[in-house]
Scaffold this motif. Structure first.
Motif, PDB file in Angstrom:
ATOM      1  N   GLY A 139       0.833  -1.198   0.000  1.00  0.00           N
ATOM      2  CA  GLY A 139       0.000   0.000   0.000  1.00  0.00           C
ATOM      3  C   GLY A 139       0.862   1.239   0.000  1.00  0.00           C
ATOM      4  O   GLY A 139       2.013   1.222  -0.428  1.00  0.00           O
ATOM      5  N   HIS A 140       0.303   2.331   0.527  1.00  0.00           N
ATOM      6  CA  HIS A 140       1.056   3.577   0.658  1.00  0.00           C
ATOM      7  C   HIS A 140       0.250   4.535   1.519  1.00  0.00           C
ATOM      8  O   HIS A 140      -0.983   4.435   1.609  1.00  0.00           O
ATOM      9  CB  HIS A 140       1.334   4.207  -0.696  1.00  0.00           C
ATOM     10  N   GLY A 141       0.948   5.471   2.132  1.00  0.00           N
ATOM     11  CA  GLY A 141       0.313   6.518   2.906  1.00  0.00           C
ATOM     12  C   GLY A 141       0.501   7.865   2.265  1.00  0.00           C
ATOM     13  O   GLY A 141       1.147   8.001   1.212  1.00  0.00           O
ATOM     14  N   GLY A 142      -0.089   8.887   2.884  1.00  0.00           N
ATOM     15  CA  GLY A 142       0.034  10.251   2.401  1.00  0.00           C
ATOM     16  C   GLY A 142       0.347  11.196   3.548  1.00  0.00           C
ATOM     17  O   GLY A 142       0.053  10.898   4.711  1.00  0.00           O
ATOM     18  N   ALA A 143       0.919  12.345   3.216  1.00  0.00           N
ATOM     19  CA  ALA A 143       1.397  13.287   4.233  1.00  0.00           C
ATOM     20  C   ALA A 143       0.293  13.816   5.134  1.00  0.00           C
ATOM     21  O   ALA A 143       0.572  14.270   6.244  1.00  0.00           O
ATOM     22  CB  ALA A 143       2.112  14.456   3.559  1.00  0.00           C
ATOM     23  N   PHE A 144      -0.956  13.781   4.695  1.00  0.00           N
ATOM     24  CA  PHE A 144      -2.048  14.280   5.516  1.00  0.00           C
ATOM     25  C   PHE A 144      -2.750  13.163   6.275  1.00  0.00           C
ATOM     26  O   PHE A 144      -3.887  13.324   6.709  1.00  0.00           O
ATOM     27  CB  PHE A 144      -3.051  15.052   4.657  1.00  0.00           C
ATOM     28  N   GLY A 145      -2.060  12.010   6.442  1.00  0.00           N
ATOM     29  CA  GLY A 145      -2.566  10.940   7.285  1.00  0.00           C
ATOM     30  C   GLY A 145      -3.362   9.869   6.580  1.00  0.00           C
ATOM     31  O   GLY A 145      -3.851   8.943   7.232  1.00  0.00           O
ATOM     32  N   THR A 146      -3.509   9.959   5.265  1.00  0.00           N
ATOM     33  CA  THR A 146      -4.273   8.950   4.538  1.00  0.00           C
ATOM     34  C   THR A 146      -3.472   7.657   4.417  1.00  0.00           C
ATOM     35  O   THR A 146      -2.246   7.668   4.395  1.00  0.00           O
ATOM     36  CB  THR A 146      -4.641   9.457   3.135  1.00  0.00           C
ATOM     37  N   GLN A 147      -4.181   6.534   4.324  1.00  0.00           N
ATOM     38  CA  GLN A 147      -3.560   5.224   4.168  1.00  0.00           C
ATOM     39  C   GLN A 147      -4.451   4.336   3.320  1.00  0.00           C
ATOM     40  O   GLN A 147      -5.678   4.419   3.396  1.00  0.00           O
ATOM     41  CB  GLN A 147      -3.359   4.547   5.530  1.00  0.00           C
ATOM     42  N   GLY A 148      -3.802   3.487   2.523  1.00  0.00           N
ATOM     43  CA  GLY A 148      -4.541   2.472   1.789  1.00  0.00           C
ATOM     44  C   GLY A 148      -3.663   1.252   1.620  1.00  0.00           C
ATOM     45  O   GLY A 148      -2.443   1.371   1.510  1.00  0.00           O
ATOM     46  N   TRP A 149      -4.261   0.076   1.645  1.00  0.00           N
ATOM     47  CA  TRP A 149      -3.461  -1.131   1.469  1.00  0.00           C
ATOM     48  C   TRP A 149      -4.315  -2.269   0.929  1.00  0.00           C
ATOM     49  O   TRP A 149      -5.545  -2.251   1.000  1.00  0.00           O
ATOM     50  CB  TRP A 149      -2.816  -1.543   2.794  1.00  0.00           C
ATOM     51  N   ALA A 150      -3.621  -3.249   0.371  1.00  0.00           N
ATOM     52  CA  ALA A 150      -4.240  -4.486  -0.083  1.00  0.00           C
ATOM     53  C   ALA A 150      -3.479  -5.642   0.551  1.00  0.00           C
ATOM     54  O   ALA A 150      -2.243  -5.633   0.589  1.00  0.00           O
ATOM     55  CB  ALA A 150      -4.197  -4.597  -1.605  1.00  0.00           C
ATOM     56  N   ASP A 151      -4.212  -6.624   1.041  1.00  0.00           N
ATOM     57  CA  ASP A 151      -3.623  -7.790   1.703  1.00  0.00           C
ATOM     58  C   ASP A 151      -4.008  -9.024   0.892  1.00  0.00           C
ATOM     59  O   ASP A 151      -5.117  -9.540   1.023  1.00  0.00           O
ATOM     60  CB  ASP A 151      -4.159  -7.885   3.135  1.00  0.00           C
ATOM     61  N   PRO A 152      -3.121  -9.511   0.008  1.00  0.00           N
ATOM     62  CA  PRO A 152      -3.478 -10.652  -0.840  1.00  0.00           C
ATOM     63  C   PRO A 152      -3.813 -11.910  -0.060  1.00  0.00           C
ATOM     64  O   PRO A 152      -4.692 -12.672  -0.464  1.00  0.00           O
ATOM     65  CB  PRO A 152      -2.216 -10.851  -1.697  1.00  0.00           C
ATOM     66  N   GLN A 153      -3.137 -12.138   1.062  1.00  0.00           N
ATOM     67  CA  GLN A 153      -3.398 -13.358   1.827  1.00  0.00           C
ATOM     68  C   GLN A 153      -4.808 -13.350   2.402  1.00  0.00           C
ATOM     69  O   GLN A 153      -5.491 -14.396   2.417  1.00  0.00           O
ATOM     70  CB  GLN A 153      -2.368 -13.506   2.947  1.00  0.00           C
ATOM     71  N   LYS A 154      -5.262 -12.208   2.857  1.00  0.00           N
ATOM     72  CA  LYS A 154      -6.616 -12.099   3.413  1.00  0.00           C
ATOM     73  C   LYS A 154      -7.643 -11.682   2.361  1.00  0.00           C
ATOM     74  O   LYS A 154      -8.839 -11.627   2.651  1.00  0.00           O
ATOM     75  CB  LYS A 154      -6.630 -11.076   4.558  1.00  0.00           C
ATOM     76  N   ASP A 155      -7.189 -11.340   1.154  1.00  0.00           N
ATOM     77  CA  ASP A 155      -8.042 -10.808   0.094  1.00  0.00           C
ATOM     78  C   ASP A 155      -8.813  -9.591   0.617  1.00  0.00           C
ATOM     79  O   ASP A 155     -10.020  -9.457   0.438  1.00  0.00           O
ATOM     80  CB  ASP A 155      -9.013 -11.870  -0.427  1.00  0.00           C
ATOM     81  N   LEU A 156      -8.073  -8.683   1.253  1.00  0.00           N
ATOM     82  CA  LEU A 156      -8.648  -7.556   1.973  1.00  0.00           C
ATOM     83  C   LEU A 156      -8.122  -6.238   1.421  1.00  0.00           C
ATOM     84  O   LEU A 156      -6.945  -6.117   1.083  1.00  0.00           O
ATOM     85  CB  LEU A 156      -8.274  -7.665   3.460  1.00  0.00           C
ATOM     86  N   VAL A 157      -9.012  -5.248   1.325  1.00  0.00           N
ATOM     87  CA  VAL A 157      -8.639  -3.879   0.964  1.00  0.00           C
ATOM     88  C   VAL A 157      -9.063  -2.968   2.110  1.00  0.00           C
ATOM     89  O   VAL A 157     -10.169  -3.098   2.638  1.00  0.00           O
ATOM     90  CB  VAL A 157      -9.330  -3.429  -0.336  1.00  0.00           C
ATOM     91  N   GLY A 158      -8.182  -2.051   2.490  1.00  0.00           N
ATOM     92  CA  GLY A 158      -8.517  -1.074   3.511  1.00  0.00           C
ATOM     93  C   GLY A 158      -8.165   0.327   3.048  1.00  0.00           C
ATOM     94  O   GLY A 158      -7.112   0.531   2.429  1.00  0.00           O
ATOM     95  N   VAL A 159      -9.035   1.292   3.329  1.00  0.00           N
ATOM     96  CA  VAL A 159      -8.780   2.697   3.010  1.00  0.00           C
ATOM     97  C   VAL A 159      -9.121   3.530   4.239  1.00  0.00           C
ATOM     98  O   VAL A 159     -10.201   3.383   4.817  1.00  0.00           O
ATOM     99  CB  VAL A 159      -9.607   3.177   1.808  1.00  0.00           C
ATOM    100  N   PHE A 160      -8.193   4.397   4.613  1.00  0.00           N
ATOM    101  CA  PHE A 160      -8.348   5.252   5.784  1.00  0.00           C
ATOM    102  C   PHE A 160      -8.034   6.678   5.350  1.00  0.00           C
ATOM    103  O   PHE A 160      -6.936   6.959   4.854  1.00  0.00           O
ATOM    104  CB  PHE A 160      -7.376   4.807   6.880  1.00  0.00           C
ATOM    105  N   LEU A 161      -8.997   7.590   5.510  1.00  0.00           N
ATOM    106  CA  LEU A 161      -8.828   8.953   5.019  1.00  0.00           C
ATOM    107  C   LEU A 161      -9.096   9.977   6.108  1.00  0.00           C
ATOM    108  O   LEU A 161     -10.177  10.006   6.706  1.00  0.00           O
ATOM    109  CB  LEU A 161      -9.769   9.213   3.833  1.00  0.00           C
ATOM    110  N   ILE A 162      -8.084  10.792   6.377  1.00  0.00           N
ATOM    111  CA  ILE A 162      -8.231  11.985   7.218  1.00  0.00           C
ATOM    112  C   ILE A 162      -7.467  13.109   6.524  1.00  0.00           C
ATOM    113  O   ILE A 162      -6.844  12.890   5.487  1.00  0.00           O
ATOM    114  CB  ILE A 162      -7.686  11.785   8.655  1.00  0.00           C
ATOM    115  N   GLN A 163      -7.493  14.313   7.089  1.00  0.00           N
ATOM    116  CA  GLN A 163      -6.715  15.429   6.557  1.00  0.00           C
ATOM    117  C   GLN A 163      -6.080  16.164   7.729  1.00  0.00           C
ATOM    118  O   GLN A 163      -6.661  17.087   8.305  1.00  0.00           O
ATOM    119  CB  GLN A 163      -7.588  16.385   5.731  1.00  0.00           C
ATOM    120  N   ARG A 164      -4.866  15.710   8.091  1.00  0.00           N
ATOM    121  CA  ARG A 164      -4.138  16.348   9.182  1.00  0.00           C
ATOM    122  C   ARG A 164      -2.669  16.441   8.801  1.00  0.00           C
ATOM    123  O   ARG A 164      -2.023  15.429   8.518  1.00  0.00           O
ATOM    124  CB  ARG A 164      -4.282  15.557  10.483  1.00  0.00           C
TER     125      ARG A 164
END
Length: 415
Positions: free
Chosen positions: A368-393
């Motif tokens: 995955g990757h993050g961003g300077a304002f606290g955002t995060q996103g990732w993919a987990d192939p083993q769990k077949d999972l996607v997560g997205v976390f969005l804030i602005q700080r």
């Protein structure tokens, strides 16, 4: 310990009915093999962060087996006016743009227009004759030699090129004024000496990623922003993703805040959440290193495409081989400075490389990757999972809040 091949092979265990549809489906947790009660605790915990005053608002998304099991918004898009955060609020995702650049590069690789091993100077002649800075910190005398080899696209994608970490002297206002074209800015980057021999160390380089954006322009014959729109955003249905936000969507942009004197305050300046009606107005710089705006749903489509092996909504953007190449660990034992222990780099994707990277319940091989304002996103192939976390700080990101979300998302899996 599972090998990377074994981890990817676990996807074969997912029911064929789910694999037959590469388009994200908005359903409930049970359909995704997740506990609805546990998922329901995620927005409650995020609201606690809002109440504590550490963030203004949060949007979270969890998808598994191609089903969006949880999509929630809490808090405020604009703290001053008490405008509620919504699930389709638009965020500046900053460095989460970088993996999108990698996707674009791999598209051109598959078309035979570039190769990951290509010297940068093959596509951008201004990079010929680079110098390597050999002066030690504190030395007044500037000593330079020629590097042992030319920097390559792979060096740029893995942040091992030796290119400078920050903006060169004289254009320090580029990120706020955005007054240069990408070609003009990269021409200036090309004249800076390298900080170390290519491939020997790791240094996060925004100018290096910007250089890849310019390679995309030259190899494709299109402006960077047009290539992303036509080749990635449109095919994935990312209708709220932009480098320059249309006027009619500006009121959906979440404001950026910083913690100061024990409370949240609006961050000043264009890039840090100044008057959004003026943001990037008249700007020339497309900013491949940080320029994207997006939403949780749009980003989930991008990550699902990666989990699907390069396809989404019955359209193939990349081969599975390219997805695997991007998300394989390329930095080896080179420790990425400023990143959590247990993490390494693929091609512009951060990759969980060992057990120390799994402390938030992510599997080895997650990317995955993050961003300077606290955002995060990732993919987990083993769990077949996607997560997205969005804030602005600004000024510090959100490791605590995003790590809590990562842990709670994985902990909600029941099968």
């Amino acid at each position: 310990m599972m090998t990377q091949m074994q981890r990817r092979a676990t996807l074969l265990l997912i029911p064929a009915l789910v694999l037959s549809s590469s388009l994200l489906i908005y359903g409930n947790g049970a359909k995704a093999g997740m506990d609805p009660e546990r998922l329901a605790k995620i927005p409650v915990r995020m609201k606690a962060f809002v109440d504590q005053g550490t963030v203004a608002g949060v949007v979270t998304l969890v998808a598994r087996h191609g089903v969006v099991a949880s999509l929630d918004a809490v808090g405020y898009q604009d703290l001053e006016t008490k405008k509620p955060m919504k699930t389709d609020s638009i965020f500046q995702i900053m460095s989460m743009t970088k993996p999108v650049v990698a996707v674009a590069i791999m598209m051109l690789v598959e078309e035979g227009k570039v190769a990951v091993s290509d010297p940068v100077e093959k596509h951008l002649p201004e990079f010929r004759g680079l110098w390597l800075n050999t002066s030690k910190p504190g030395e007044k005398e500037r000593r330079q030699v020629r590097p042992p080899r030319a920097i390559t696209l792979r060096d740029l994608l893995t942040h091992t090129s030796g290119m400078v970490a920050s903006l060169p002297e004289g254009i320090g206002e580029l990120y706020t004024k955005m007054h240069l074209t990408l070609a003009e800015a990269v021409a200036i980057y090309s004249q800076q000496p390298l900080d170390f021999e290519p491939g020997t160390k790791w240094q996060y380089s925004n100018p290096g990623i910007a250089t890849l954006g310019r390679v995309i322009e030259v190899a494709s014959g299109q402006p960077f922003e047009k290539f992303l729109f036509e080749r990635i955003f449109q095919p994935l249905g990312m209708k709220d993703s932009f480098l320059f936000v249309p006027q009619d969507k500006i009121d959906r942009i979440a404001m950026v805040y910083k913690r100061a004197e024990g409370k949240l305050q609006r961050s000043g300046g264009d890039i840090l959440g100044g008057d959004p009606s003026q943001y990037r107005k008249g700007s020339k710089y497309s900013a491949p290193e940080f320029g994207m705006y997006s939403t949780a749903s749009d980003l989930a489509a991008l990550y699902q495409m990666m989990l699907n092996g390069g396809t989404y909504n019955s359209r193939r953007l990349l081969s599975r081989a390219s997805v695997n190449l991007m998300t394989t660990l390329h930095t080896g034992s080179i420790e990425p400075a400023g990143h959590s222990t247990g993490m390494g780099y693929g091609l512009a994707w951060t990759v969980v490389r060992d057990a120390l990277g799994t402390l938030q319940l992510q599997s080895e091989g997650s990317y995955g990757h993050g961003g300077a304002f606290g955002t995060q996103g990732w993919a987990d192939p083993q769990k077949d999972l996607v997560g997205v976390f969005l804030i602005q700080r600004s000024a510090g990101g959100a490791p605590d809040e995003s790590n809590v979300f990562k842990t709670m998302a994985a902990a909600a899996i029941v099968e």
